[in-house]
Design a protein around this motif. Sequence first.
Motif, PDB file in Angstrom:
ATOM      1  N   UNK A 238       0.829  -1.212   0.000  1.00  0.00           N
ATOM      2  CA  UNK A 238       0.000   0.000   0.000  1.00  0.00           C
ATOM      3  C   UNK A 238       0.856   1.252   0.000  1.00  0.00           C
ATOM      4  N   UNK A 239       1.936   1.214   0.789  1.00  0.00           N
ATOM      5  CA  UNK A 239       2.811   2.378   0.846  1.00  0.00           C
ATOM      6  C   UNK A 239       3.437   2.682  -0.501  1.00  0.00           C
ATOM      7  N   UNK A 240       3.850   1.644  -1.207  1.00  0.00           N
ATOM      8  CA  UNK A 240       4.466   1.856  -2.521  1.00  0.00           C
ATOM      9  C   UNK A 240       3.466   2.457  -3.498  1.00  0.00           C
ATOM     10  N   UNK A 241       2.254   1.909  -3.523  1.00  0.00           N
ATOM     11  CA  UNK A 241       1.246   2.437  -4.449  1.00  0.00           C
ATOM     12  C   UNK A 241       0.974   3.911  -4.174  1.00  0.00           C
ATOM     13  N   UNK A 242       0.858   4.265  -2.899  1.00  0.00           N
ATOM     14  CA  UNK A 242       0.552   5.654  -2.542  1.00  0.00           C
ATOM     15  C   UNK A 242       1.727   6.574  -2.895  1.00  0.00           C
ATOM     16  N   UNK A 243       2.935   6.127  -2.592  1.00  0.00           N
ATOM     17  CA  UNK A 243       4.111   6.939  -2.913  1.00  0.00           C
ATOM     18  C   UNK A 243       4.223   7.190  -4.413  1.00  0.00           C
ATOM     19  N   UNK A 244       4.039   6.136  -5.216  1.00  0.00           N
ATOM     20  CA  UNK A 244       4.169   6.267  -6.665  1.00  0.00           C
ATOM     21  C   UNK A 244       3.107   7.199  -7.240  1.00  0.00           C
ATOM     22  N   UNK A 245       1.879   7.066  -6.782  1.00  0.00           N
ATOM     23  CA  UNK A 245       0.786   7.846  -7.359  1.00  0.00           C
ATOM     24  C   UNK A 245       0.867   9.321  -7.001  1.00  0.00           C
ATOM     25  N   UNK A 246       1.433   9.662  -5.844  1.00  0.00           N
ATOM     26  CA  UNK A 246       1.448  11.055  -5.388  1.00  0.00           C
ATOM     27  C   UNK A 246       2.738  11.781  -5.744  1.00  0.00           C
ATOM     28  N   UNK A 247       3.742  11.048  -6.258  1.00  0.00           N
ATOM     29  CA  UNK A 247       5.026  11.678  -6.587  1.00  0.00           C
ATOM     30  C   UNK A 247       4.894  12.560  -7.827  1.00  0.00           C
ATOM     31  N   UNK A 248       5.684  13.634  -7.868  1.00  0.00           N
ATOM     32  CA  UNK A 248       5.718  14.469  -9.069  1.00  0.00           C
ATOM     33  C   UNK A 248       6.515  13.788 -10.173  1.00  0.00           C
ATOM     34  N   UNK A 249       7.471  12.937  -9.789  1.00  0.00           N
ATOM     35  CA  UNK A 249       8.228  12.144 -10.751  1.00  0.00           C
ATOM     36  C   UNK A 249       8.954  11.043  -9.988  1.00  0.00           C
ATOM     37  N   UNK A 250       9.331   9.994 -10.708  1.00  0.00           N
ATOM     38  CA  UNK A 250      10.172   8.931 -10.157  1.00  0.00           C
ATOM     39  C   UNK A 250      11.517   9.010 -10.876  1.00  0.00           C
ATOM     40  N   UNK A 251      12.586   9.058 -10.101  1.00  0.00           N
ATOM     41  CA  UNK A 251      13.925   9.153 -10.672  1.00  0.00           C
ATOM     42  C   UNK A 251      14.564   7.767 -10.660  1.00  0.00           C
ATOM     43  N   UNK A 252      15.076   7.350 -11.821  1.00  0.00           N
ATOM     44  CA  UNK A 252      15.777   6.068 -11.948  1.00  0.00           C
ATOM     45  C   UNK A 252      17.202   6.401 -12.389  1.00  0.00           C
TER      46      UNK A 252
END
Length: 686
Positions: A238-252
């Motif tokens: 659940x934490x991962x889903x929430x973090x991903x959806x609310x982030x302005x971007x994901x950096x790889x």
Amino acid sequence: MLTVLNVAYPFVPVTPDAVGGAEQILSAVQKAAKHAGHRSLVLGCEGSEADGQLFTVPRADGPFTPARLAEVERRYRAEIERIVEEAAVDVVHMHGVDFHAYLPDAPTPVLATLHLPPEWYPPQIFTEKRPHTYFNCVSHSQRQRCPSSEVLLEDVPNGVDLSRFHPSHEDGGYALVLGRICPEKGTHVALDAAHRADVPLLVAGEVFPFPEHLRYFEKEVRPRLDARRRFIGPVGRRGKRRLLARASCVIVPSVVPETSSLVSMEALASGTPVIAFPNGALPEIVAHGRTGFLVRDFTEMVDAIRKARTLTSEDCRATAERFALDTMCGRYLSIYERIARRAPARIRGSRAVTTIEIDDVARLHALETEWDDLWARSPEATVFQRPQWLLPWCTHLLQGRLRVVAIRRGARLIGTAPFFVWNDGGRRVLSLLGAGVSDYADMLVDPEERDAVMRALGDWLDTAGGWDRGLWSELPSGSPLLELTRGRGVTADEQDVCPGLELTGHHSLRDALSSRKWASIRLARSRAERHGGVHFTEATAGTFGALFSRLVELHTARWREHGGGMLADPRVRAFHLDAGPRLMAQGALTLSGVHIGGTLAGVLYTFHDRRASRCYLSGFDAALGDASPGTLAFAHALECAIARGDACLDFLRGGESYKYSWGALDRRRVHRATWDRPCGSNQWPG
């Protein structure tokens, strides 16, 4: 049914939400194997989870020195040997970077998925001499860096469960790094870039107790953390889903050639853009300027972080649809079946023919992958025998009890007879799935096993109880079921004709038709031009429902005086809305519209299989009858069939005169077979 052992990297627990991509893929594949009806086994360290049968070894404590690694690998190999022997394993699927250290001595087929860059594996794996050992890559870029090898199978790109990730309207105002914390992942680069861009950054992930990982965290990551750039450790589902959806971007910020990137796929499925270096497979996932930014250096990364909000969540989510988990799992299950078949009989175990009766819809769904594989091996089978047609029929139209007969030689499915039993005035009638909506019905038979399948089904029909009367309809000439009835006192009669237009040797619409028919098409086109012109469209996954609704409207209007036709029943409409997109995804169905002027004047529902196009349903607007939308629609279907290289345009059951006006001849005839058992007997009459 196969017995499949998935073997994890021995130092990291397998869970659906593991930090490592290899562990997530293993978790998904073992679950899919179980749901497909295989016996699914998993070997991993303590703390692992599995849908199938789980075997664990103690979790090794760090630090992982070379001596400690060698000790764990020796114990792991012994455990694999024990499981393979005692559980009669058919296929071993290995996922660890060190798989070569614990390959079993037993000649059981092994598939090793290369989750990491090929340079990280010993070069000798690509010339592995162990019999029945195969490898696969997870991306095209990874495969390009592998040496040529006879044991390298087709790529199986990674996938994610798209149903678990969704865009959010909430904006957390932070950038996100998610994954293992280790030197090659470049976490320190993301921290520096977020600091320069003056953007909050959350670092979520795990530091494994490898000496180089621990040193990296203490030397490069911890000193860069502050109040706005925080390390929050591992996160759950659940934490991962929430973090991903609310982030302005994901950096790889990976500094090595990534073979894939599950976190990028999950981010896009969450509607969140990805910023990454164009290393390895990342350009295969991220569309620069639309779903993220592929940056060449630190300065470009800083600029991309600032511009991330200019990209839309809709574009990100649409791109993510390419990375479906079901597609990935289906490819692995197909490989299991294939490499198990390649092994000698002494390895595959028992080769006896067995007959299993399936009376539960869930169990029938689990058979879908190998059922469709059997369909592909059955040269006379049509789309009406595919699971993508019959499983939705069970969901929406089944009125009775399943009695599907599955026939196997060892683990291999070699025949199916999709029966069900229904009540007819107190008599229990044995019929075929698909009744009422299928133009052809039959069993499926592996042509190499025809005699064995016929004997097995004959024995089942002689001995199985629970039915009083048999009624098989829509059996084509040459049907194995029709053959099975001969000589047993069963009544078989001709039921209907199936006109078809032979296309072999024809290269154009004009070439395939009589002069009279060609003239009628030219007249229809001319009249359509007076109404504003004619053009054609084909349904996509997103437009199937709307175009099918228009078909229902037109078809029922035509048959209103006769009860509205077959689409008047809401259960039949629900069936087609379920089966249609499934078959369309397989390239087995086209739903096409003919537009005259600004009006959708007709819809034609056509199947494709065995080099034949089969015209199944149609509906046309009577108000535009002078422009002959039906003539235009069938002419278009015929042109498409010729372009596809089809040998036949099949008009299916019924001897309506319009079919013969196209030059169709009676190519097939379908039959009905009936018999009655003596009261209280399990024996066939005769």
